[in-house]
Design a protein around this motif. Structure first.
Motif, PDB file in Angstrom:
ATOM      1  N   GLU A 178       0.645  -1.376  -0.139  1.00 60.88           N
ATOM      2  CA  GLU A 178      -0.079  -0.096   0.038  1.00 60.88           C
ATOM      3  C   GLU A 178       0.760   1.172   0.080  1.00 60.88           C
ATOM      4  O   GLU A 178       2.085   1.380   0.535  1.00 60.88           O
ATOM      5  CB  GLU A 178      -1.054  -0.167   1.164  1.00 60.88           C
ATOM      6  CG  GLU A 178      -1.985   1.033   1.391  1.00 60.88           C
ATOM      7  CD  GLU A 178      -2.770   1.171   2.557  1.00 60.88           C
ATOM      8  OE1 GLU A 178      -3.635   1.843   2.536  1.00 60.88           O
ATOM      9  OE2 GLU A 178      -2.412   0.257   3.290  1.00 60.88           O
ATOM     10  N   PHE A 179       0.405   2.150  -0.786  1.00 59.94           N
ATOM     11  CA  PHE A 179       1.023   3.347  -0.927  1.00 59.94           C
ATOM     12  C   PHE A 179       0.412   4.604  -0.236  1.00 59.94           C
ATOM     13  O   PHE A 179      -0.895   4.872  -0.921  1.00 59.94           O
ATOM     14  CB  PHE A 179       1.652   3.851  -2.326  1.00 59.94           C
ATOM     15  CG  PHE A 179       2.326   4.955  -2.668  1.00 59.94           C
ATOM     16  CD1 PHE A 179       3.255   5.528  -1.856  1.00 59.94           C
ATOM     17  CD2 PHE A 179       2.024   5.550  -3.760  1.00 59.94           C
ATOM     18  CE1 PHE A 179       4.068   6.697  -2.169  1.00 59.94           C
ATOM     19  CE2 PHE A 179       2.893   6.842  -4.107  1.00 59.94           C
ATOM     20  CZ  PHE A 179       3.864   7.190  -3.326  1.00 59.94           C
ATOM     21  N   ILE A 180       0.776   5.371   0.592  1.00 62.30           N
ATOM     22  CA  ILE A 180      -0.042   6.496   1.254  1.00 62.30           C
ATOM     23  C   ILE A 180       0.336   7.829   0.955  1.00 62.30           C
ATOM     24  O   ILE A 180       1.760   8.086   1.162  1.00 62.30           O
ATOM     25  CB  ILE A 180      -0.368   6.247   2.791  1.00 62.30           C
ATOM     26  CG1 ILE A 180      -0.991   5.043   2.959  1.00 62.30           C
ATOM     27  CG2 ILE A 180      -1.207   7.484   3.312  1.00 62.30           C
ATOM     28  CD1 ILE A 180      -1.053   4.396   4.351  1.00 62.30           C
ATOM     29  N   VAL A 181      -0.158   8.797   0.407  1.00 56.87           N
ATOM     30  CA  VAL A 181       0.092   9.960  -0.085  1.00 56.87           C
ATOM     31  C   VAL A 181      -0.726  10.912   0.701  1.00 56.87           C
ATOM     32  O   VAL A 181      -1.815  11.015   0.571  1.00 56.87           O
ATOM     33  CB  VAL A 181       0.224  10.252  -1.572  1.00 56.87           C
ATOM     34  CG1 VAL A 181       0.540  11.828  -1.666  1.00 56.87           C
ATOM     35  CG2 VAL A 181       0.853   9.262  -2.195  1.00 56.87           C
ATOM     36  N   GLY A 182       0.082  12.045   1.478  1.00 60.33           N
ATOM     37  CA  GLY A 182      -0.472  12.840   2.310  1.00 60.33           C
ATOM     38  C   GLY A 182      -0.219  14.228   2.239  1.00 60.33           C
ATOM     39  O   GLY A 182       1.102  14.488   1.865  1.00 60.33           O
ATOM     40  N   CYS A 183      -0.983  15.149   2.686  1.00 57.08           N
ATOM     41  CA  CYS A 183      -0.528  16.455   2.753  1.00 57.08           C
ATOM     42  C   CYS A 183      -0.205  16.915   4.275  1.00 57.08           C
ATOM     43  O   CYS A 183      -0.984  16.678   5.139  1.00 57.08           O
ATOM     44  CB  CYS A 183      -1.609  17.654   2.395  1.00 57.08           C
ATOM     45  SG  CYS A 183      -2.355  17.417   0.596  1.00 57.08           S
ATOM     46  N   GLY A 184       1.186  17.395   4.336  1.00 56.31           N
ATOM     47  CA  GLY A 184       1.454  17.758   5.630  1.00 56.31           C
ATOM     48  C   GLY A 184       2.651  19.027   5.660  1.00 56.31           C
ATOM     49  O   GLY A 184       3.083  19.285   4.571  1.00 56.31           O
ATOM     50  N   ASN A 185       2.223  19.862   6.534  1.00 56.08           N
ATOM     51  CA  ASN A 185       2.894  21.106   6.862  1.00 56.08           C
ATOM     52  C   ASN A 185       4.251  20.876   7.257  1.00 56.08           C
ATOM     53  O   ASN A 185       4.617  20.957   8.650  1.00 56.08           O
ATOM     54  CB  ASN A 185       2.112  22.076   7.512  1.00 56.08           C
ATOM     55  CG  ASN A 185       2.480  23.600   7.402  1.00 56.08           C
ATOM     56  OD1 ASN A 185       3.383  23.831   6.520  1.00 56.08           O
ATOM     57  ND2 ASN A 185       2.033  24.245   8.326  1.00 56.08           N
ATOM     58  N   GLU A 186       5.057  20.751   6.469  1.00 56.00           N
ATOM     59  CA  GLU A 186       6.700  20.501   6.767  1.00 56.00           C
ATOM     60  C   GLU A 186       7.528  21.809   7.163  1.00 56.00           C
ATOM     61  O   GLU A 186       7.031  22.768   6.333  1.00 56.00           O
ATOM     62  CB  GLU A 186       7.419  19.560   5.932  1.00 56.00           C
ATOM     63  CG  GLU A 186       6.572  18.341   5.606  1.00 56.00           C
ATOM     64  CD  GLU A 186       6.088  17.497   7.003  1.00 56.00           C
ATOM     65  OE1 GLU A 186       6.820  17.338   8.093  1.00 56.00           O
ATOM     66  OE2 GLU A 186       5.190  16.795   7.062  1.00 56.00           O
ATOM     67  N   LYS A 187       8.492  21.818   7.814  1.00 54.36           N
ATOM     68  CA  LYS A 187       9.398  22.870   7.725  1.00 54.36           C
ATOM     69  C   LYS A 187      10.257  23.117   6.768  1.00 54.36           C
ATOM     70  O   LYS A 187      10.326  21.931   5.905  1.00 54.36           O
ATOM     71  CB  LYS A 187      10.344  22.632   9.131  1.00 54.36           C
ATOM     72  CG  LYS A 187       9.557  22.488  10.431  1.00 54.36           C
ATOM     73  CD  LYS A 187      10.310  21.915  11.405  1.00 54.36           C
ATOM     74  CE  LYS A 187       9.657  21.239  12.433  1.00 54.36           C
ATOM     75  NZ  LYS A 187      10.546  20.597  13.682  1.00 54.36           N
ATOM     76  N   VAL A 188      10.956  24.145   6.647  1.00 54.90           N
ATOM     77  CA  VAL A 188      12.040  24.285   5.650  1.00 54.90           C
ATOM     78  C   VAL A 188      13.141  23.299   5.829  1.00 54.90           C
ATOM     79  O   VAL A 188      13.464  22.827   7.072  1.00 54.90           O
ATOM     80  CB  VAL A 188      12.725  25.431   5.350  1.00 54.90           C
ATOM     81  CG1 VAL A 188      11.501  26.689   5.068  1.00 54.90           C
ATOM     82  CG2 VAL A 188      13.491  26.030   6.530  1.00 54.90           C
ATOM     83  N   ILE A 189      14.036  22.568   4.967  1.00 55.36           N
ATOM     84  CA  ILE A 189      14.671  21.523   4.902  1.00 55.36           C
ATOM     85  C   ILE A 189      15.976  21.803   6.031  1.00 55.36           C
ATOM     86  O   ILE A 189      16.340  20.847   6.703  1.00 55.36           O
ATOM     87  CB  ILE A 189      15.383  21.384   3.627  1.00 55.36           C
ATOM     88  CG1 ILE A 189      15.991  19.740   3.659  1.00 55.36           C
ATOM     89  CG2 ILE A 189      16.220  22.228   2.856  1.00 55.36           C
ATOM     90  CD1 ILE A 189      15.066  18.510   4.073  1.00 55.36           C
ATOM     91  N   ASP A 190      16.298  23.279   6.195  1.00 63.24           N
ATOM     92  CA  ASP A 190      17.241  23.345   6.828  1.00 63.24           C
ATOM     93  C   ASP A 190      17.125  23.213   8.489  1.00 63.24           C
ATOM     94  O   ASP A 190      17.954  22.837   9.244  1.00 63.24           O
ATOM     95  CB  ASP A 190      17.758  25.048   6.688  1.00 63.24           C
ATOM     96  CG  ASP A 190      18.396  25.310   5.480  1.00 63.24           C
ATOM     97  OD1 ASP A 190      19.013  24.355   4.967  1.00 63.24           O
ATOM     98  OD2 ASP A 190      18.494  26.571   5.028  1.00 63.24           O
ATOM     99  N   GLU A 191      15.753  23.379   8.859  1.00 62.28           N
ATOM    100  CA  GLU A 191      15.303  22.967  10.201  1.00 62.28           C
ATOM    101  C   GLU A 191      15.699  21.419  10.589  1.00 62.28           C
ATOM    102  O   GLU A 191      15.839  21.001  11.614  1.00 62.28           O
ATOM    103  CB  GLU A 191      13.767  23.269  10.235  1.00 62.28           C
ATOM    104  CG  GLU A 191      13.367  24.319  10.098  1.00 62.28           C
ATOM    105  CD  GLU A 191      14.252  25.429  11.261  1.00 62.28           C
ATOM    106  OE1 GLU A 191      13.715  25.107  12.535  1.00 62.28           O
ATOM    107  OE2 GLU A 191      14.510  26.499  11.120  1.00 62.28           O
TER     108      GLU A 191
END
Length: 111
Positions: A94-107
């Motif tokens: 199973e492959f789950i794709v979701g919307c998440g509010n992630e930080k900038v990569i430097d964090e």
């Protein structure tokens, strides 16, 4: 809304400007235990699967709602469903794709 992508130039895409084009990939065993650190994930897609999934991901981005997610189930004799523009073979997970509010990569990479 039409979305145009310059497929000849991938060096100056606007979405890269703020380093906030961040994703999280997690892997779980059959018991639901996260095993991300000791895992490797491979995703092989046909040309049309790449186009289908890419198109649907762009649509999802333009209709973004934090927490929205889609489960893409492997095909079986009982059920074959196209989700987010692709079919998964029966031997896929199973492959789950979701919307998440992630930080900038430097964090994520700070000491």
């Amino acid at each position: 809304m039409k979305y145009l992508i310059d497929i000849e130039n991938d060096e100056n895409d606007g979405f890269e400007r703020f380093a906030d084009n961040v994703g999280v990939l997690q892997v779980y065993d059959v018991n639901g235990k996260e095993i991300t650190d000791s895992s490797k994930v491979t995703l092989f897609l046909s040309r049309n699967a790449l186009i289908g999934l890419g198109t649907e991901l762009i649509r999802l981005a333009h209709n973004y709602k934090e927490g929205r997610h889609y489960h893409i189930e492997p095909a079986s004799k009982e059920m074959t469903v196209q989700t987010l523009g692709i079919f998964l073979t029966p031997d896929s997970c199973e492959f789950i794709v979701g919307c998440g509010n992630e930080k900038v990569i430097d964090e994520y990479t700070k000491d």
